[in-house]
Write a protein that holds these residues in place. Structure first.
Motif, PDB file in Angstrom:
ATOM      1  N   VAL A  88      53.576 -16.783  45.250  1.00  0.00           N
ATOM      2  CA  VAL A  88      52.654 -15.779  45.787  1.00  0.00           C
ATOM      3  C   VAL A  88      52.666 -14.600  44.824  1.00  0.00           C
ATOM      4  O   VAL A  88      53.708 -14.271  44.228  1.00  0.00           O
ATOM      5  N   LEU A  89      51.519 -13.976  44.649  1.00  0.00           N
ATOM      6  CA  LEU A  89      51.384 -12.864  43.720  1.00  0.00           C
ATOM      7  C   LEU A  89      51.494 -11.544  44.469  1.00  0.00           C
ATOM      8  O   LEU A  89      50.912 -11.364  45.538  1.00  0.00           O
ATOM      9  N   SER A  90      52.234 -10.619  43.891  1.00  0.00           N
ATOM     10  CA  SER A  90      52.415  -9.291  44.479  1.00  0.00           C
ATOM     11  C   SER A  90      51.835  -8.248  43.535  1.00  0.00           C
ATOM     12  O   SER A  90      52.023  -8.325  42.318  1.00  0.00           O
ATOM     13  N   ASP A  91      51.119  -7.272  44.106  1.00  0.00           N
ATOM     14  CA  ASP A  91      50.514  -6.218  43.284  1.00  0.00           C
ATOM     15  C   ASP A  91      51.394  -4.981  43.195  1.00  0.00           C
ATOM     16  O   ASP A  91      50.919  -3.882  42.917  1.00  0.00           O
ATOM     17  N   GLU A  92      52.688  -5.140  43.396  1.00  0.00           N
ATOM     18  CA  GLU A  92      53.601  -4.002  43.361  1.00  0.00           C
ATOM     19  C   GLU A  92      53.718  -3.411  41.962  1.00  0.00           C
ATOM     20  O   GLU A  92      53.575  -4.117  40.959  1.00  0.00           O
ATOM     21  N   SER A  93      54.007  -2.109  41.922  1.00  0.00           N
ATOM     22  CA  SER A  93      54.299  -1.446  40.655  1.00  0.00           C
ATOM     23  C   SER A  93      55.657  -1.920  40.145  1.00  0.00           C
ATOM     24  O   SER A  93      56.396  -2.618  40.849  1.00  0.00           O
TER      25      SER A  93
END
Length: 316
Positions: A88-93
């Motif tokens: 799963v892809l996370s858009d976290e910094s």
């Protein structure tokens, strides 16, 4: 705060669980975010490779494809000859991804070593100097006492406040919080204990104590000693770099993390724009606008005098 309490302290899993699962080629993945100094534990990876149960998808930072959670599952996939893996892809910094990686590695799988958790604590303190020792400790799996020792040993930024695990902002100097409460109660005696406590960063019981001293006429104990009054030399308005001063104020945690501070910052940031639009306003409105702005300017002048008066008796 950039991170909310739940996400910062427990990691990405609540966020990632709602995202779709994709298949990513193993050879496209970048290095791990995981703070393991020893790298992959081959014995643990082989155990995962031999598991008959399906392993959960890994979590990958979108854009960089760095592994936030699942470096041992990636190694297990390599050992079994697979070319891709569920993820799963996370858009976290970067900072958020690091916190999530730490949280994941103290919550499941192969635990972080004590050395890795101490290193993680030092990095989190540098990232969030305003976090309390207990909040950092909860994020990295250490005791608050250990984090306190690491903080004192570090040569990093120091915040004027601490944000606890409950999200509340508390000044490091309790006397400073009482001084703020005293100022607020003096100017707004009708304010509730909780309102003043929230603005001053202290507990309602502390505010109650300050209010009781005011009622008993004992406010002298709550006020600073005036022997070392620091005079303030006003600067000419044209000599002030408003942009630089606003930038510095905007990064001060004692303003950013209180409601009254954020409100003041919004007012200050909106001021420069108001003086550039006079030529575009309809002439018939200008007399009323002039009256209003003069009134507001008078209030700002009163505010500035109060701020300077308080600064003289309460040096920074």
């Amino acid at each position: 705060m950039a991170l909310d309490s739940a996400r910062a302290d427990t990691g990405h899993h609540r966020n990632a669980s709602s995202r779709p699962v994709v298949r990513l080629p193993l050879d496209e993945l970048a290095g791990p975010v995981c703070p393991r100094s020893a790298g992959v534990d081959e014995a643990h990876a082989r155990l995962l490779a031999e598991s008959v149960e399906a392993l959960p998808p890994i979590v990958v930072q979108a854009g960089t494809l760095r592994i936030i959670d699942g470096m041992h599952r990636v190694r297990a996939a390599v050992l079994t000859g697979r070319s891709d893996i569920a993820a799963v892809l996370s858009d976290e910094s970067d900072d958020d991804a690091y916190l999530s990686a730490v949280a994941a590695n103290i919550a499941h799988g192969l635990p972080l070593t004590l050395a890795d958790r101490r290193a993680a604590a030092a990095r989190v303190v540098a990232m969030h100097p305003e976090w309390s020792d207990r909040r950092v400790a909860k994020a990295v799996g250490l005791s608050g006492k250990t984090v306190g020792v690491l903080r004192r040993a570090a040569d990093g930024p120091v915040a004027d406040v601490r944000v606890g695990t409950d999200g509340r902002v508390r000044p490091i100097d309790a006397e400073r919080g009482r001084q703020i409460a005293l100022e607020l109660l003096s100017s707004r005696p009708e304010a509730s204990l909780r309102e003043v406590a929230s603005a001053a960063g202290v507990s309602p019981s502390t505010v109650r104590g300050v209010r009781d001293r005011i009622r008993r006429g004992e406010t002298a104990d709550a006020r600073p000693v005036r022997d070392n009054v620091r005079p303030i030399k006003p600067r000419a308005a044209d000599d002030i770099d408003c942009g630089r001063l606003l930038h510095n104020l905007s990064h001060d945690p004692s303003l950013r993390y209180t409601e009254v501070g954020r409100t003041l910052l919004r007012w200050l940031h909106n001021q420069p724009a108001t003086v550039t639009v006079v030529e575009e306003l309809p002439p018939h409105c200008l007399p009323i606008i002039a009256q209003l702005t003069r009134k507001y300017a008078s209030r700002w002048a009163d505010f500035a005098e109060q701020a300077e008066r308080r600064a003289r008796v309460e040096p920074a």
